[in-house]
Design an enzyme around this catalytic site. Structure first.
Site, PDB file in Angstrom:
ATOM      1  N   TYR A   1      -6.601   6.656   3.562  1.00 21.70           N
ATOM      2  CA  TYR A   1      -6.723   5.576   2.580  1.00 21.70           C
ATOM      3  C   TYR A   1      -5.999   4.309   3.047  1.00 21.70           C
ATOM      4  CZ  TYR A   1      -5.494   2.368  -0.966  1.00 21.70           C
ATOM      5  OH  TYR A   1      -5.301   1.188  -1.602  1.00 21.70           O
TER       6      TYR A   1
ATOM      7  N   CYS B   1     -17.404   1.930 -21.494  1.00 20.84           N
ATOM      8  CA  CYS B   1     -18.796   2.062 -21.081  1.00 20.84           C
ATOM      9  C   CYS B   1     -19.718   1.107 -21.853  1.00 20.84           C
ATOM     10  CB  CYS B   1     -19.272   3.497 -21.268  1.00 20.84           C
ATOM     11  SG  CYS B   1     -18.301   4.699 -20.333  1.00 20.84           S
TER      12      CYS B   1
ATOM     13  N   ASP C   1      -9.563   6.006  -3.010  1.00 22.76           N
ATOM     14  CA  ASP C   1      -8.353   6.424  -3.722  1.00 22.76           C
ATOM     15  C   ASP C   1      -8.764   7.078  -5.038  1.00 22.76           C
ATOM     16  OD1 ASP C   1      -9.216   4.324  -5.265  1.00 22.76           O
ATOM     17  OD2 ASP C   1      -7.191   3.618  -5.713  1.00 22.76           O
TER      18      ASP C   1
ATOM     19  N   GLU D   1       0.817  -1.212   0.000  1.00 23.94           N
ATOM     20  CA  GLU D   1       0.000   0.000   0.000  1.00 23.94           C
ATOM     21  C   GLU D   1       0.853   1.265   0.000  1.00 23.94           C
ATOM     22  OE1 GLU D   1      -2.969   0.184  -0.714  1.00 23.94           O
ATOM     23  OE2 GLU D   1      -3.686  -1.847  -0.411  1.00 23.94           O
TER      24      GLU D   1
ATOM     25  N   LEU E   1      11.707   5.190  -7.185  1.00 22.57           N
ATOM     26  CA  LEU E   1      10.259   5.095  -6.982  1.00 22.57           C
ATOM     27  C   LEU E   1       9.632   6.448  -6.648  1.00 22.57           C
ATOM     28  CD1 LEU E   1       8.095   2.948  -7.188  1.00 22.57           C
ATOM     29  CD2 LEU E   1       8.352   2.473  -4.758  1.00 22.57           C
ATOM     30  N   GLY E   2      10.471   7.398  -6.203  1.00 27.24           N
ATOM     31  CA  GLY E   2       9.952   8.738  -5.936  1.00 27.24           C
ATOM     32  C   GLY E   2       9.261   8.889  -4.594  1.00 27.24           C
TER      33      GLY E   2
END
Length: 345
Positions: A116, A195, A134, A33, A76-77
């Site tokens: 979250y 859709c 999220d 996560e 990964l920042g």
DNA sequence: AAAGCGGGGGC
DNA sequence: GCCCCAGCTTT
């Protein structure tokens, strides 16, 4: 069928096989996560494997040096995630005897764990009926219910959390939460959602009113700041160079880089020499050459870094010289890592 | 309430 | 070039 039943059914038919979907181990769920915050699954996946191999348990992570954690996180920042990850592992070991807290309320107290992530861990690992909201969930709910309240306004954040709570599937919160996120990622995608063959297309307000492309609404106002970086790549007679660690506020906290001279604008050779003269404690320079004539523009979300690398051969040996072999063991920003890859002495 | 924080991928 | 990604923290 209700909204949540349709989500669950769709999830059962379309879910991807992901490594963290085969476990309820809070350590692994928490790790995944944190890594996936503002990060695509495809980008985070290799890091998930690397971390579990290097740190099989929360104890291994807690016992590691921060430098090793940052090195594994390199690329990964949002590096505060790595620092908070490390701090939380120590907290879990010391304050919780190695076992993660098992409620939303307690989980949220952990560093790097917000609304979250606490909801995700509580629902996935402990079946606590707490809805996750999220980016995917914002999109699905705003479209299906036709809500144009900005998702990043205070009102929107509160509204969508309440809405998410009303429509969640309490009996199987674990699959429902992952299902609605997966649905947003695969089916109700940001651009070109499918859709036509969507299981919710008969009751989707946005589709009915032709507002799919307008939703969700987001108030966006990021200003991009231009900065001018001059990296000083010292090379001493032994072929060693120098690195410094970034401290204090701002980007790349605790990562390493070549000594940096930041300027208000792009500098030419003469101006750079003047700047170097003003600095004290620099070694004696034999030669000074510009490595990249065209500034390299490294783009971050909020900053464009106009970067020049200068090669400075020194007369004397550097006091804390680092060889080019060991330089790769330091955690560095991608900007620096890319330079190291291409530059050969 | 707003700003700051990375890097990559899709179009 | 713009948007978005299993957001969080600090100001």
């Amino acid at each position: 069928m209700t909204f949540s039943e349709r989500i669950l059914k769709w999830y059962g038919q379309h879910k991807r096989e992901l490594p963290w979907r085969t476990t309820k181990d809070p350590y692994k769920i928490w790790l995944s996560e944190i890594m996936l915050q503002q990060t695509r699954v495809a980008q985070g996946m290799p890091y998930y494997y690397k971390f579990l191999e290097a740190f099989p348990t929360v104890y291994d992570l807690a016992n590691a040096d921060e430098q090793k954690v940052l090195k594994l996180w390199q690329g990964l920042g949002y590096y505060s995630r790595a620092r908070n990850l490390h701090a939380t592992s120590k907290m879990v070991v010391e304050k919780y005897a190695g076992g993660f807290p098992d409620t939303y309320k307690e989980l949220k107290k952990l560093k790097g764990v917000g609304d979250y992530t606490a909801s995700a861990i509580a629902s996935i690992c402990f079946d606590e009926p707490e809805p996750v909201v999220d980016g995917n969930v914002y999109r699905v709910l705003s479209r299906y219910f036709g809500i144009d309240t900005p998702i990043n306004s205070t009102e929107g954040i509160k509204y969508f959390k309440e809405l998410a709570r009303e429509v969640m599937h309490i009996e199987n919160i674990r699959d429902y939460n992952q299902g609605i996120m997966e649905f947003g990622a695969i089916q109700c995608a940001p651009k070109k959602p499918y859709c036509l063959h969507c299981p919710l297309n008969e009751s989707c307000i946005a589709l009915k009113e032709n507002r799919v492309t307008e939703l969700p609404v987001k108030i966006n106002k990021i200003k991009i700041k231009n900065r001018y970086f001059n990296y000083l790549v010292f090379i001493d007679p032994n072929g060693n160079t120098a690195l410094e660690q970034r401290r204090g506020k701002g980007i790349w906290q605790n990562l390493y880089q070549f000594p940096l001279l930041e300027a208000k604008k792009a500098l030419n050779l003469v101006e750079l020499k003047e700047q170097i003269m003003e600095e004290s404690g620099f070694p004696k320079i034999e030669s000074l050459t510009l490595y990249n004539k065209e500034p390299l523009i490294h783009k971050l979300s909020h900053q464009h870094l106009h970067t020049r690398f200068w090669i400075l051969e020194t007369t004397d040996r550097l006091k804390e010289g680092i060889s080019w072999e060991t330089i790769t063991s330091f955690p560095v920003p991608v900007l620096i890592a890319d330079f190291i890859k291409t530059y050969k002495i």
